[in-house]
Design a protein around this motif. Structure first.
Motif, mmCIF file in Angstrom:
data_model
loop_
_atom_site.group_PDB
_atom_site.id
_atom_site.type_symbol
_atom_site.label_atom_id
_atom_site.label_comp_id
_atom_site.label_asym_id
_atom_site.label_seq_id
_atom_site.Cartn_x
_atom_site.Cartn_y
_atom_site.Cartn_z
ATOM 1 N N GLU A 2 1.013 -1.278 -0.189
ATOM 2 C CA GLU A 2 -0.178 0.135 0.267
ATOM 3 C C GLU A 2 0.865 0.657 0.078
ATOM 4 O O GLU A 2 0.358 2.004 -0.380
ATOM 5 N N LEU A 3 2.483 1.356 1.015
ATOM 6 C CA LEU A 3 2.583 2.718 0.910
ATOM 7 C C LEU A 3 3.948 2.917 -0.537
ATOM 8 O O LEU A 3 3.174 3.395 -0.783
ATOM 9 N N ARG A 4 3.593 1.384 -1.162
ATOM 10 C CA ARG A 4 4.395 1.410 -2.124
ATOM 11 C C ARG A 4 4.049 2.569 -3.251
ATOM 12 O O ARG A 4 4.461 2.773 -3.542
ATOM 13 N N GLU A 5 3.047 1.820 -3.704
ATOM 14 C CA GLU A 5 1.919 2.260 -4.562
ATOM 15 C C GLU A 5 1.081 3.637 -4.039
ATOM 16 O O GLU A 5 1.314 4.803 -5.353
ATOM 17 N N ARG A 6 1.616 3.999 -2.755
ATOM 18 C CA ARG A 6 0.888 5.711 -3.022
ATOM 19 C C ARG A 6 2.113 6.432 -3.020
ATOM 20 O O ARG A 6 2.064 7.630 -3.242
ATOM 21 N N LEU A 7 3.362 5.658 -3.157
ATOM 22 C CA LEU A 7 4.055 6.891 -2.882
ATOM 23 C C LEU A 7 4.968 6.971 -4.199
ATOM 24 O O LEU A 7 4.500 8.464 -4.892
ATOM 25 N N ARG A 8 4.398 5.783 -5.590
ATOM 26 C CA ARG A 8 4.857 6.111 -6.332
ATOM 27 C C ARG A 8 4.094 7.002 -7.175
ATOM 28 O O ARG A 8 4.579 7.367 -8.048
ATOM 29 N N GLU A 9 2.553 7.107 -6.712
ATOM 30 C CA GLU A 9 1.762 7.489 -7.657
ATOM 31 C C GLU A 9 1.586 8.945 -7.024
ATOM 32 O O GLU A 9 1.263 9.822 -7.867
ATOM 33 N N ARG A 10 1.880 9.350 -6.165
ATOM 34 C CA ARG A 10 1.553 10.585 -5.767
ATOM 35 C C ARG A 10 3.199 11.524 -5.202
ATOM 36 O O ARG A 10 2.620 13.215 -5.537
ATOM 37 N N LEU A 11 4.202 10.769 -5.385
ATOM 38 C CA LEU A 11 5.357 11.256 -6.013
ATOM 39 C C LEU A 11 5.469 11.627 -7.555
ATOM 40 O O LEU A 11 6.791 11.977 -7.829
ATOM 41 N N GLN A 12 5.112 10.042 -8.423
ATOM 42 C CA GLN A 12 5.551 9.759 -9.733
ATOM 43 C C GLN A 12 6.751 9.562 -9.922
ATOM 44 O O GLN A 12 7.462 10.115 -9.860
ATOM 45 N N ALA A 13 7.024 8.676 -8.400
ATOM 46 C CA ALA A 13 8.172 8.225 -7.902
ATOM 47 C C ALA A 13 9.090 6.590 -9.234
ATOM 48 O O ALA A 13 7.949 6.926 -9.463
ATOM 49 N N GLU A 14 9.925 7.308 -9.609
ATOM 50 C CA GLU A 14 11.017 5.977 -10.649
ATOM 51 C C GLU A 14 11.150 5.180 -9.475
ATOM 52 O O GLU A 14 11.356 4.694 -10.810
ATOM 53 N N HIS A 15 11.236 5.417 -8.673
ATOM 54 C CA HIS A 15 12.037 3.956 -7.798
ATOM 55 C C HIS A 15 11.142 4.023 -7.028
ATOM 56 O O HIS A 15 11.644 5.301 -5.782
ATOM 57 N N VAL A 16 10.905 3.039 -5.786
ATOM 58 C CA VAL A 16 9.904 3.014 -4.267
ATOM 59 C C VAL A 16 10.377 2.197 -4.103
ATOM 60 O O VAL A 16 10.391 0.700 -4.520
ATOM 61 N N GLU A 17 11.233 1.631 -3.162
ATOM 62 C CA GLU A 17 11.528 0.523 -2.079
ATOM 63 C C GLU A 17 11.107 0.943 -0.603
ATOM 64 O O GLU A 17 10.715 0.988 0.226
ATOM 65 N N VAL A 18 10.030 -0.593 -0.275
ATOM 66 C CA VAL A 18 9.764 -0.153 1.284
ATOM 67 C C VAL A 18 9.773 -1.484 1.742
ATOM 68 O O VAL A 18 9.599 -2.719 1.725
ATOM 69 N N GLN A 19 10.070 -1.579 2.964
ATOM 70 C CA GLN A 19 11.056 -2.533 3.858
ATOM 71 C C GLN A 19 10.066 -2.514 5.226
ATOM 72 O O GLN A 19 9.360 -1.843 5.930
#
Length: 89
Positions: free
Chosen positions: A8-25
């Motif tokens: 859920e966090l990965r998707e939110r960050l990717r979507e809301r920050l137009q992130a190129e790369h996201v890792e969530v541990q």
């Protein structure tokens, strides 16, 4: 209320920050709702670390209230590319 999932966090960050790369541990051994995030986004250009972290916190909005601990690493695409290059030393 249960903590969010890493996905859920990965998707939110990717979507809301137009992130190129996201890792969530997820760090449940530390405590439930404890996460470490690594985000690469062009939105971080020209911002200091604290400003970048605030952007991440804003992007997580309602999820932030269900997170106990959040460790962040934030880079611009250029910084990330520089870190990916093999050292010539």
């Amino acid at each position: 209320m249960a903590p969010p999932t890493a996905e859920e966090l990965r998707e939110r960050l990717r979507e809301r920050l137009q992130a190129e790369h996201v890792e969530v541990q997820d760090n449940p051994q530390l405590c439930p709702g404890s996460f470490r995030v690594f985000v690469v986004s062009g939105k971080f250009r020209g911002l200091k670390t604290l400003q970048r972290h605030r952007l991440v916190n804003e992007a997580l909005g309602e999820e932030l209230g269900r997170i106990h601990a959040l460790e962040q690493k934030t880079l611009t695409p250029e910084q990330w590319e520089e870190q990916q290059r093999p050292s010539l030393a």
